[in-house]
Every structure is written in C-alpha cells, then in structure tokens.
Design an enzyme around this catalytic site. Sequence first.
Site, PDB file in Angstrom:
ATOM      1  N   HIS A   1      19.080 -13.543  29.628  1.00 48.18           N
ATOM      2  CA  HIS A   1      18.350 -13.035  30.387  1.00 48.18           C
ATOM      3  C   HIS A   1      16.907 -12.179  29.536  1.00 48.18           C
ATOM      4  O   HIS A   1      17.376 -12.016  28.383  1.00 48.18           O
ATOM      5  CB  HIS A   1      19.093 -11.536  30.902  1.00 48.18           C
ATOM      6  CG  HIS A   1      19.946 -12.190  31.882  1.00 48.18           C
ATOM      7  ND1 HIS A   1      21.436 -11.799  32.406  1.00 48.18           N
ATOM      8  CD2 HIS A   1      20.088 -12.593  33.088  1.00 48.18           C
ATOM      9  CE1 HIS A   1      21.986 -11.967  33.814  1.00 48.18           C
ATOM     10  NE2 HIS A   1      21.136 -13.106  33.995  1.00 48.18           N
TER      11      HIS A   1
ATOM     12  N   GLU B   1      16.668  -8.739  27.758  1.00 44.70           N
ATOM     13  CA  GLU B   1      18.056  -8.177  27.242  1.00 44.70           C
ATOM     14  C   GLU B   1      17.662  -8.779  25.138  1.00 44.70           C
ATOM     15  O   GLU B   1      18.958  -9.620  25.238  1.00 44.70           O
ATOM     16  CB  GLU B   1      19.711  -8.662  27.946  1.00 44.70           C
ATOM     17  CG  GLU B   1      19.694  -8.285  29.146  1.00 44.70           C
ATOM     18  CD  GLU B   1      20.526  -8.640  29.825  1.00 44.70           C
ATOM     19  OE1 GLU B   1      21.635  -9.257  29.128  1.00 44.70           O
ATOM     20  OE2 GLU B   1      20.391  -8.114  30.912  1.00 44.70           O
TER      21      GLU B   1
ATOM     22  N   HIS C   1      24.868 -10.254  26.588  1.00 42.19           N
ATOM     23  CA  HIS C   1      23.887  -9.688  27.891  1.00 42.19           C
ATOM     24  C   HIS C   1      23.530  -8.207  27.120  1.00 42.19           C
ATOM     25  O   HIS C   1      24.883  -7.943  25.726  1.00 42.19           O
ATOM     26  CB  HIS C   1      24.728 -10.035  28.802  1.00 42.19           C
ATOM     27  CG  HIS C   1      24.385 -11.297  29.848  1.00 42.19           C
ATOM     28  ND1 HIS C   1      23.860 -11.779  30.768  1.00 42.19           N
ATOM     29  CD2 HIS C   1      25.342 -12.374  29.148  1.00 42.19           C
ATOM     30  CE1 HIS C   1      23.725 -12.445  30.549  1.00 42.19           C
ATOM     31  NE2 HIS C   1      24.902 -13.389  30.043  1.00 42.19           N
TER      32      HIS C   1
ATOM     33  N   GLU D   1      28.989  -7.758  27.195  1.00 44.66           N
ATOM     34  CA  GLU D   1      27.849  -6.297  27.405  1.00 44.66           C
ATOM     35  C   GLU D   1      27.980  -5.529  26.878  1.00 44.66           C
ATOM     36  O   GLU D   1      28.565  -4.436  25.939  1.00 44.66           O
ATOM     37  CB  GLU D   1      28.653  -6.082  28.957  1.00 44.66           C
ATOM     38  CG  GLU D   1      28.653  -7.147  29.575  1.00 44.66           C
ATOM     39  CD  GLU D   1      27.473  -7.841  30.254  1.00 44.66           C
ATOM     40  OE1 GLU D   1      26.117  -7.010  30.042  1.00 44.66           O
ATOM     41  OE2 GLU D   1      26.637  -7.908  31.548  1.00 44.66           O
TER      42      GLU D   1
HETATM   43 ZN   LIG Z   1      22.460 -10.291  31.542  1.00 43.49          ZN
END
Ligand SMILES: [Zn+2]
Length: 254
Positions: free
Chosen positions: A63, A66, A165, A223
């Site tokens: 992404h 990010e 991420h 994350e």
């Molecule tokens: Zn992400």
Amino acid sequence: MCMKCPVAVLPTLPTAAVACAQAAGVKSPACREVIGVSVEARALEAFTFGDMGEAALILGGVHGDEPKGVYLAHRFIDLLFGQPGFARGRRVTIVPVVNPDGYARRRRRNANKVDLNRNCPTSNWASSKPRSRYYSGSAPAGEPETRAVIELIRRLQPRHIVSIHSIGEHRFCNNYDGPARELAEAMSAGNGYPVIASMGYCTPGSLGTWAGVERGIPTITLELPAHHSRERCWRDNRQALLTVATVNEQGGEI
Ligand SMILES: [Zn+2]
C-alpha cells in the site's frame, strides 16, 4: 541468471536487469534484481542476501500510503549490507516497494486504482466497485505488480513471508495466515506486538489468503502502528525482522 546467486531474471521482461552488489564494488553477498515493472513502468526491485536454503521473503509498500513499511525494509537491507557474514548459510529476499506507483503518490492503490492486497488470485477473489478503497481490480492477478510478486513466490518457494503494512486507530499486530502462529509469536518476542489470527474483517484477494491460507506458506502481515514514528517502528522491529530472516519453520535457528 545472476552469477552470484541462483536467481533467474524473468526473460520476458525487456527492462529486467540484475546487478550484483559486487559488480558495483560493494562487498556484500547481496543480489539486486528487477522482478517486474509497475503499471507506469517503475521497477519492482528485489534484494537477496545469502547463499543457502529456502528464502524468507519480506515485502514492503504493498500500500503506497504506508511508507513506514518501505522505510523498515530499506533499513533492513542496509543492516544486512553492513553484515556480510550474517546471511552465510541462510537466504532472505526483500522487495521494499511492491507498489512503486502508489508509493510515488503516497496513495494506497496502484496506478489503476487497484488495492494490490485484494488482487491476488484467491478462490474468494470478488469484483468490487472501482471507486472502493479496496478495489480488487478487473480480474484476479490482473495487475503487473501482483503478477510479479506471485511469480517471485512461485520461483523462490519461500519458507515464510512477511508483508509490512501500517494501521491506524492505535492498533498494531503480527497478523498471521496459514501455519504461521509460531513465527508470529517469535516476532512478538522481538516487537512486543499482539499475535492476531484475524484482523476482524474479510480480505478476499489478499496475499495472506493466497499464500498463507491456500498454499500453506506461513505468512505474516506485520501491522505497524501509524501513531509511532518510523524510527520507533524500526527500533521496535529490528529484532523481529532478524528473527524472520533466521528462524525456520520449526522455530529453530538456521
Ligand atoms: Zn496496508
């Protein structure tokens, strides 16, 4: 074929190139390779360190909004460049920016406005609205970035995958798919993040579903907390990433 490591260049990509760090005068067991090109013809680069065994695969920047994941991947590459002996007897491949077009604009999706983490050819891939933040694309694996990562995984047959991420709302976790609970716990010993089997929402077409659930490759979605600085994230995850590079499927050191 790179002469330093047995990683073949995709022959169908005219822009593909391999440049061993040694050729550039850098003393390191690293091999730099272009594994594909984005919609806007930006290179997807992979850096492989090590000379033996199944690779651990680390991805950043799926992404584009990010950037902490990209930062950590680059810091980890720098770390390994500085420790040429580290990769002896093991192998780790890092793709710091899977979505270079999105990253260039700091946007989540790629240049076709597709969420690459919904574009994998999973059995539960489903079409979605093009305006959606989670737009899955016109077809499963319809995006060149998705195909490049899938081709890399098929070629490497990695022993496990970590995709970095970041997430808001003061959350952070080692989210695992497939047989990756032990790896998530080993990472947790380094970063202190909770181990989570589900993010609490459906992710059809995600890498975790394609690689972890459907192919049995232990897969972690790391994350990072959006509210922590990138330096703090690196400090907190340095050891966890070293664990990813050194631990085997049984949890032992290699
Ligand atoms: Zn992400």
